[in-house]
Write an enzyme that holds these catalytic residues in place. Structure first.
Site, short mmCIF file in Angstrom:
data_model
loop_
_atom_site.label_atom_id
_atom_site.label_comp_id
_atom_site.label_asym_id
_atom_site.label_seq_id
_atom_site.Cartn_x
_atom_site.Cartn_y
_atom_site.Cartn_z
N ARG A 94 1.02 -1.21 0.16
CA ARG A 94 0.24 0.13 -0.06
C ARG A 94 0.81 1.15 -0.16
O ARG A 94 0.27 2.28 0.22
CB ARG A 94 -0.80 0.08 1.22
N ARG A 130 -21.96 -3.55 4.40
CA ARG A 130 -21.26 -4.63 4.46
C ARG A 130 -21.34 -5.17 5.91
O ARG A 130 -21.47 -4.50 6.98
CB ARG A 130 -19.63 -4.53 4.32
P1 AP5 Z 1 -8.48 -3.63 4.60
O1 AP5 Z 1 -9.21 -4.52 5.52
O2 AP5 Z 1 -7.65 -4.28 3.56
O3 AP5 Z 1 -9.53 -2.60 3.92
P2 AP5 Z 1 -9.84 -1.81 2.72
O4 AP5 Z 1 -8.67 -1.62 2.02
O5 AP5 Z 1 -10.44 -0.41 3.52
O6 AP5 Z 1 -10.73 -3.02 2.04
P3 AP5 Z 1 -11.96 -3.40 2.39
O7 AP5 Z 1 -11.68 -4.70 3.17
O8 AP5 Z 1 -12.87 -2.32 3.21
O9 AP5 Z 1 -12.92 -3.53 1.04
P4 AP5 Z 1 -12.71 -4.65 -0.02
O10 AP5 Z 1 -12.15 -3.95 -1.18
O11 AP5 Z 1 -12.24 -6.06 0.16
O12 AP5 Z 1 -14.29 -4.99 -0.38
P5 AP5 Z 1 -15.33 -6.01 -0.03
O13 AP5 Z 1 -15.02 -7.16 -0.94
O14 AP5 Z 1 -15.32 -6.26 1.19
O15 AP5 Z 1 -7.65 -2.88 5.70
C1 AP5 Z 1 -8.16 -2.45 6.97
C2 AP5 Z 1 -7.12 -1.55 7.56
O16 AP5 Z 1 -6.21 -2.19 7.76
C3 AP5 Z 1 -6.33 -0.25 6.78
O17 AP5 Z 1 -7.56 0.88 6.81
C4 AP5 Z 1 -5.29 -0.18 7.29
O18 AP5 Z 1 -5.18 0.56 8.68
C5 AP5 Z 1 -4.70 -1.57 7.78
N1 AP5 Z 1 -3.86 -2.24 6.63
C6 AP5 Z 1 -4.50 -3.02 5.65
N2 AP5 Z 1 -3.49 -3.27 4.84
C7 AP5 Z 1 -2.29 -2.43 5.18
C8 AP5 Z 1 -0.83 -2.15 4.71
N3 AP5 Z 1 -0.74 -3.08 3.60
N4 AP5 Z 1 -0.23 -1.40 5.31
C9 AP5 Z 1 -0.42 -0.76 6.30
N5 AP5 Z 1 -1.98 -1.04 6.81
C10 AP5 Z 1 -2.76 -1.87 6.54
O19 AP5 Z 1 -16.68 -5.35 -0.60
C11 AP5 Z 1 -17.27 -4.39 0.37
C12 AP5 Z 1 -18.89 -4.28 0.22
O20 AP5 Z 1 -19.14 -4.06 -1.06
C13 AP5 Z 1 -19.22 -5.77 0.65
O21 AP5 Z 1 -20.56 -5.58 1.52
C14 AP5 Z 1 -19.68 -6.55 -0.62
O22 AP5 Z 1 -20.54 -7.54 -0.58
C15 AP5 Z 1 -20.07 -5.36 -1.38
N6 AP5 Z 1 -19.86 -5.46 -2.94
C16 AP5 Z 1 -18.39 -5.84 -3.23
N7 AP5 Z 1 -18.54 -5.93 -4.55
C17 AP5 Z 1 -19.85 -5.51 -5.21
C18 AP5 Z 1 -20.23 -5.20 -6.35
N8 AP5 Z 1 -19.62 -5.31 -7.31
N9 AP5 Z 1 -21.40 -4.75 -6.34
C19 AP5 Z 1 -22.22 -4.37 -5.14
N10 AP5 Z 1 -21.61 -4.64 -3.98
C20 AP5 Z 1 -20.28 -5.21 -3.91
#
Ligand code: AP5
Length: 223
Positions: A94, A130
């Site tokens: 990231r 979510r």
């Molecule tokens: P992390 O857990 O990676 O969170 P994020 O990047 O914010 O991504 P999400 O997990 O929230 O979302 P996603 O893209 O996986 O979406 P999802 O499939 O669930 O990181 C969390 C925290 O950890 C960071 O803020 C940071 O502090 C730390 N961290 C992580 N990595 C780090 C790193 N490398 N370095 C330092 N710190 C780090 O989908 C979301 C929702 O939308 C679901 O409800 C799903 O059902 C729905 N959905 C999905 N696709 C669709 C679609 N096509 N249409 C409609 N709804 C949909």
């Protein structure tokens, strides 16, 4: 000659659908899904010193310090299942420094970098709806992917950083870092329209992976 296992990275703003697509990709291609966020949340659930520290950053939507995340991810990528089946790395690197640390040893180079492109108004909607199933790890959305039964609905949980306020902080962090990471992988990046249904998003990724496997076959045949 043995073909090298697939190494894929997936990136995109918070709630762009990385986890959802990773479940579909690993189901079809057998890759091991390694999610930086999931690894951190497991660390938090064991109340380890690293977990406690990580949570302070995650609550502010900031990046957890590199020394914690880099070693955690490289350890996971070095495990036998990742080596045997290939990996799908979600939410890492990231930042430029994470990318540099990851590749310092000359290892862990990806074959493809998938970038999910989703507009910001959609992201907020996806975050607040979510829900997660703690039993199966499945990702749901109250509107777009509702649970299949009342039994599942009753046990769904919400992430501590899934509020409208927190997602804006996470989005800011993402914006500050995304360009530098992209510049590192621009030659192998495929940009995917993530605004459509999860099936339509997967179809785009699936054809990119099919192409990649075809190219590798051709390249192997030439040697
Ligand atoms: P992390 O857990 O990676 O969170 P994020 O990047 O914010 O991504 P999400 O997990 O929230 O979302 P996603 O893209 O996986 O979406 P999802 O499939 O669930 O990181 C969390 C925290 O950890 C960071 O803020 C940071 O502090 C730390 N961290 C992580 N990595 C780090 C790193 N490398 N370095 C330092 N710190 C780090 O989908 C979301 C929702 O939308 C679901 O409800 C799903 O059902 C729905 N959905 C999905 N696709 C669709 C679609 N096509 N249409 C409609 N709804 C949909």
């Amino acid at each position: 000659e043995e073909e090298e296992r697939l190494h894929i990275m997936i990136s995109g703003p918070p709630a762009s659908g990385k986890g959802t697509q990773c479940q579909l990709i690993s189901h079809k291609y057998g890759l091991v899904h390694v999610s930086a966020g999931d690894l951190l949340r497991t660390e938090i659930s064991t109340a380890s010193p690293n977990g406690k520290l990580a949570k302070q950053f995650m609550e502010k939507g900031e990046l957890v310090p590199d020394d914690i995340v880099v070693s955690m991810v490289t350890r996971r990528l070095s495990q036998p299942d990742s080596l045997l089946h290939g990996w799908l790395l979600d939410g890492f690197p990231r930042s430029l420094s994470q990318a540099t640390s990851l590749h310092r040893s000359g290892h862990f180079l990806p074959h493809l970098f998938i970038l999910l492109d989703v507009s910001e108004d959609i992201l907020v909607d996806r975050v607040v709806g979510r829900r997660l199933d703690p039993l199966t790890g499945n990702i749901y959305h109250l509107k777009y992917s509702p649970p299949e039964s009342d039994e599942i609905a009753a046990r769904l949980t919400q992430r501590f950083d899934d509020t409208e306020e927190k997602v804006k902080l996470r989005l800011n962090t993402h914006r500050q870092n995304v360009e530098s990471v992209l510049s590192m992988y621009k030659d192998i990046t495929v940009k995917i329209n993530g605004n459509v249904s999860k099936e339509e998003v997967f179809n785009q990724i699936d054809s990119a992976l099919t192409n990649l496997l075809e190219q590798r076959k051709v390249a192997l045949g030439k040697t």
